[in-house]
Design a protein around this motif. Structure first.
Motif, short mmCIF file in Angstrom:
data_model
loop_
_atom_site.label_atom_id
_atom_site.label_comp_id
_atom_site.label_asym_id
_atom_site.label_seq_id
_atom_site.Cartn_x
_atom_site.Cartn_y
_atom_site.Cartn_z
N PRO A 185 82.83 7.31 -81.30
CA PRO A 185 83.33 6.28 -80.40
C PRO A 185 83.96 6.96 -79.18
O PRO A 185 84.60 8.01 -79.30
CB PRO A 185 84.39 5.55 -81.22
CG PRO A 185 84.07 5.87 -82.64
CD PRO A 185 83.44 7.23 -82.62
N ARG A 193 86.51 6.37 -77.38
CA ARG A 193 87.97 6.56 -77.48
C ARG A 193 88.31 7.79 -78.32
O ARG A 193 89.18 8.58 -77.98
CB ARG A 193 88.59 5.30 -78.06
CG ARG A 193 90.07 5.33 -78.13
CD ARG A 193 90.58 4.04 -78.72
NE ARG A 193 91.75 3.65 -77.98
CZ ARG A 193 92.28 2.45 -78.00
NH1 ARG A 193 91.72 1.50 -78.69
NH2 ARG A 193 93.37 2.19 -77.33
N LYS A 202 79.86 -6.03 -84.84
CA LYS A 202 80.48 -6.32 -83.54
C LYS A 202 81.55 -5.28 -83.23
O LYS A 202 81.63 -4.78 -82.11
CB LYS A 202 81.08 -7.72 -83.52
CG LYS A 202 81.71 -8.04 -82.18
CD LYS A 202 82.16 -9.46 -82.09
CE LYS A 202 82.81 -9.84 -80.80
NZ LYS A 202 83.08 -8.88 -79.81
N GLN A 203 82.34 -4.93 -84.22
CA GLN A 203 83.39 -3.93 -84.03
C GLN A 203 82.76 -2.59 -83.63
O GLN A 203 83.23 -1.92 -82.72
CB GLN A 203 84.19 -3.76 -85.32
CG GLN A 203 85.30 -2.75 -85.22
CD GLN A 203 86.03 -2.54 -86.53
OE1 GLN A 203 85.62 -3.06 -87.57
NE2 GLN A 203 87.09 -1.78 -86.49
N TRP A 204 81.65 -2.21 -84.29
CA TRP A 204 80.97 -0.95 -83.99
C TRP A 204 80.45 -0.97 -82.55
O TRP A 204 80.61 -0.02 -81.81
CB TRP A 204 79.82 -0.74 -84.97
CG TRP A 204 79.05 0.51 -84.73
CD1 TRP A 204 79.38 1.76 -85.16
CD2 TRP A 204 77.84 0.65 -83.99
NE1 TRP A 204 78.44 2.67 -84.74
CE2 TRP A 204 77.48 2.02 -84.02
CE3 TRP A 204 77.01 -0.24 -83.32
CZ2 TRP A 204 76.34 2.51 -83.41
CZ3 TRP A 204 75.88 0.25 -82.70
CH2 TRP A 204 75.55 1.61 -82.75
N ARG A 205 79.84 -2.09 -82.13
CA ARG A 205 79.29 -2.19 -80.78
C ARG A 205 80.39 -2.15 -79.73
O ARG A 205 80.20 -1.61 -78.65
CB ARG A 205 78.45 -3.46 -80.62
CG ARG A 205 77.23 -3.42 -81.49
CD ARG A 205 76.01 -4.15 -81.04
NE ARG A 205 75.89 -4.59 -79.69
CZ ARG A 205 75.18 -3.97 -78.75
NH1 ARG A 205 74.58 -2.85 -79.02
NH2 ARG A 205 75.07 -4.49 -77.55
N ASP A 206 81.53 -2.71 -80.04
CA ASP A 206 82.65 -2.74 -79.10
C ASP A 206 83.28 -1.36 -78.90
O ASP A 206 84.02 -1.15 -77.95
CB ASP A 206 83.72 -3.73 -79.55
CG ASP A 206 83.26 -5.18 -79.41
OD1 ASP A 206 82.26 -5.43 -78.68
OD2 ASP A 206 83.88 -6.05 -80.02
N GLN A 207 83.00 -0.42 -79.81
CA GLN A 207 83.61 0.90 -79.73
C GLN A 207 82.94 1.80 -78.69
O GLN A 207 83.47 2.87 -78.39
CB GLN A 207 83.57 1.60 -81.09
CG GLN A 207 84.52 0.99 -82.08
CD GLN A 207 84.42 1.63 -83.45
OE1 GLN A 207 83.40 2.22 -83.81
NE2 GLN A 207 85.49 1.53 -84.21
N ASN A 208 81.80 1.42 -78.14
CA ASN A 208 81.14 2.19 -77.09
C ASN A 208 80.92 3.65 -77.51
O ASN A 208 81.57 4.56 -77.02
CB ASN A 208 81.96 2.11 -75.79
CG ASN A 208 81.21 2.70 -74.61
OD1 ASN A 208 79.99 2.80 -74.64
ND2 ASN A 208 81.94 3.09 -73.59
N TRP A 209 79.97 3.88 -78.41
CA TRP A 209 79.70 5.21 -78.94
C TRP A 209 79.01 6.08 -77.91
O TRP A 209 78.15 5.61 -77.17
CB TRP A 209 78.87 5.11 -80.22
CG TRP A 209 79.67 4.62 -81.38
CD1 TRP A 209 80.33 3.43 -81.49
CD2 TRP A 209 79.94 5.31 -82.60
NE1 TRP A 209 80.96 3.34 -82.70
CE2 TRP A 209 80.74 4.47 -83.40
CE3 TRP A 209 79.55 6.54 -83.09
CZ2 TRP A 209 81.18 4.85 -84.66
CZ3 TRP A 209 79.99 6.91 -84.36
CH2 TRP A 209 80.79 6.07 -85.12
#
Length: 80
Positions: A39, A41, A5-12
């Motif tokens: 990511p 960001r 979930k954390q990986w998906r939230d990072q918007n790669w």
């Protein structure tokens, strides 16, 4: 499930060898030697030259058959 979930939230996003952001990760046409992904960001925090440097490093090693290529020191992604 927390890490995924954390990986998906990072918007790669996908980084081209010219240092520009090309779109979402996983959309590279060259499946044997894909573009570098970071990511969003992190990608935006780097200069265009720094993004180009890490993307070129991945492409160069990928051309030699490597599948896992570490980022340049400035492009390293730290886990939380």
């Amino acid at each position: 499930m927390g890490q995924l979930k954390q990986w998906r939230d990072q918007n790669w996003v996908r980084i081209g060898i010219d240092g520009s952001i090309k779109g979402p990760c996983g959309t590279s046409k060259d499946k044997k030697n894909p573009d570098r992904c970071l990511p969003k960001r992190k990608a935006l925090s780097l200069s265009k030259a720094e993004r180009a440097s890490t993307a070129r490093k991945k492409k160069k090693a990928g051309a030699r058959g490597k599948t896992v290529v570490s980022n340049t020191p400035k492009a390293k992604v730290r886990s939380k």
